[in-house]
Design a protein around this motif. Sequence first.
Motif, short mmCIF file in Angstrom:
data_model
loop_
_atom_site.label_atom_id
_atom_site.label_comp_id
_atom_site.label_asym_id
_atom_site.label_seq_id
_atom_site.Cartn_x
_atom_site.Cartn_y
_atom_site.Cartn_z
N ARG A 51 0.83 -0.92 -0.44
CA ARG A 51 -0.14 0.22 -0.34
C ARG A 51 1.10 1.10 0.77
O ARG A 51 0.38 2.47 -0.95
N ALA A 52 1.87 1.92 1.12
CA ALA A 52 2.84 2.42 1.53
C ALA A 52 3.17 3.03 -0.04
O ALA A 52 3.40 4.20 -0.53
N VAL A 53 4.20 1.67 -0.51
CA VAL A 53 5.37 2.16 -2.07
C VAL A 53 3.61 3.01 -2.61
O VAL A 53 4.14 3.13 -3.32
N ASN A 54 2.69 1.70 -2.80
CA ASN A 54 1.87 2.47 -4.00
C ASN A 54 1.20 3.89 -4.34
O ASN A 54 1.14 5.10 -5.24
N LEU A 55 0.87 4.46 -2.36
CA LEU A 55 0.18 5.06 -2.88
C LEU A 55 1.33 6.83 -2.58
O LEU A 55 0.85 7.51 -3.65
N VAL A 56 2.46 6.07 -2.15
CA VAL A 56 4.02 7.03 -2.51
C VAL A 56 4.35 7.76 -3.99
O VAL A 56 4.01 8.32 -5.14
N VAL A 57 4.48 6.46 -5.12
CA VAL A 57 5.01 6.33 -5.97
C VAL A 57 3.68 6.86 -7.13
O VAL A 57 3.43 8.01 -8.22
N GLY A 58 2.39 6.43 -7.11
CA GLY A 58 0.90 7.00 -7.18
C GLY A 58 1.00 8.68 -7.67
O GLY A 58 0.42 9.06 -7.71
N VAL A 59 0.83 8.81 -6.04
CA VAL A 59 0.71 10.53 -5.83
C VAL A 59 1.69 11.50 -6.49
O VAL A 59 1.52 12.40 -7.40
N ILE A 60 3.13 10.85 -6.52
CA ILE A 60 3.70 11.28 -7.29
C ILE A 60 4.42 11.24 -8.77
O ILE A 60 3.77 12.68 -9.23
N VAL A 61 3.46 10.55 -9.33
CA VAL A 61 3.43 10.56 -11.00
C VAL A 61 1.90 11.44 -11.38
O VAL A 61 1.74 12.03 -11.79
N ASN A 62 0.86 11.23 -10.40
CA ASN A 62 -0.40 11.61 -10.58
C ASN A 62 0.22 13.06 -10.18
O ASN A 62 0.02 14.14 -11.28
N ILE A 63 0.76 13.54 -9.40
CA ILE A 63 1.44 15.57 -9.13
C ILE A 63 1.88 16.02 -10.68
O ILE A 63 1.80 16.61 -11.24
N LEU A 64 2.59 15.13 -10.79
CA LEU A 64 3.88 14.98 -12.56
C LEU A 64 2.55 15.08 -13.56
O LEU A 64 3.03 16.07 -13.93
#
Lengths: 220, 331
Positions: A51-64
Amino acid sequence: MLSPEMMDLLLSGTWETLYMTIVSTLIAYIFGVPLGLILYVTGDGGIRRNRAVNLVVGVIVNILRSVPFLILLVFILPFTRAVVGTTIGSTATIVPLVVAAAPYVARMVESSLKEIDGGVIEAARAMGSSTWQIIWKVFLPEAKPSLLVGATISLATILGYSAMAGFVGGGGLGAIAINYGYYRYQSDIMLITVILLVIIVQIFQEGGLKLVSKVDKRTR
Amino acid sequence: MIELKDLTKEFKTSKAEVFAVRDVNLTIQNGEVFGIIGFSGAGKSTLVRCINLLERPTSGSVIINGVDLTRLSTKELREARKKIGMIFQQFNLLSQRTVEANIRYPLEIAGVKREAADARVKELLELVDLTDKAKAYPSQLSGGQKQRVAIARALAPEPEIILCDEATSALDPITTSSILDLLKSLNQKLGVTIVVITHEMRVVEQICDRVAVMSAGEIKEEGTVRGVFLNPQSETAKRLIEPSHSDALSTPRANTLRLAFTGDESGAPVISDMTIQCDTMVNILAANTENIGGKAFGQMLIELPEDAASQKKIKDYLDGRGIHYEEGGDA
């Protein structure tokens, strides 16, 4: 009708566009494929849910992904200067292109991986494959045709981005279109650059799809 | 030997906890062909996935040759899985690999040397009779051929056990029969233990030694195929065995007999002979028989004449022929 100088300009603009697009796409894939794999593998139903890794990567990707390219281009100018030493020209444009394209590629890769038949993954697990073996021997080869389709689309998208770089001193056909067609009202130059861009996209698209149908073994 | 002890698998949904498998205790001997039969949703697929821990059981243990798989580390479990082959209803072949590369996959991940792997693949292609398709891709194969590739792939690392999850359910009857023959011959030739999950009685009849009947996540009964077939105890087993497309058995009626043919009877035309010998007539209400390997398998529901004398003659005749029957209705 066109002066030899203009011909040279268009020719070098075409090369610059191809250079920026292809190099940016390649680098974007170097970052995007691992990111896409992380998103897929750690996501719901992934083979290594986290969950944690997925969330972090997902959020960065979405912001960019949510920052409009033109804004991103200007916003990361200091970063661009730090990486390539300049903010002007084709090479300088590659930096923001990669930053914008890598998260896009990550989502493209993720969606290609999601198309893989779950049963095949289950079979690979049942045979005692490790996570790396599944990634190298199942995920990437099985998703290859879809990944290539994605790459073709990415290439066209990145080409579109590269044209925008003309506004801030980037090179390529986009810059020519803006400098001559827009600022100097030379609509014939504008038209020619647009036609050239259309032709390049067509070549990428057709070439990509030909390649896909050649490598895909699912069809007889 | 596969021992399942107090095996339970729960799926938690937002609303409730659903037991897919509940308190299953089962022992499968080495070299056996064991069937697990049940209707859709009975939990048999979950159960078979618990054997190689594709589904981790909520509680209970899976002991294979004395080793409890639920206690192994990830790495140890991977090694254990290499000794448990599995084949699936949808074959699950790698679509971008050729037939031979599919069969080579388990050898690659086990780090087998190139030459040794080549030799093993060649041998397996011969075993499943697909040498001429070595360079073909799965999309160019028929369902039966795909399943034979899957079988070869499962056999590549020389497993002790093969799990078959509805392996023939996507195949036509003739192909089903040939795949089952192949599995049976592998069992006899290589001594590999085979666990078959199916909803089709004919699959169990054709290859299994013993069978467990499953419903609502539980094992309802267990025994030799012959025993369960001749004397089904549970409601589920009766429904599975029942001639298809008939409500005849579910609504009991007087003067009916269910005849069971298990392939041991002679090839003589039983019903015709019976009516001649007993000088009476019977009404065939439902029948579901098949010819497997030249022997008749299946069952028939017949209605007897009203008078007790004829009925006795018929039963005596059946006893004389050694044909198993059960009385319906009046019991």
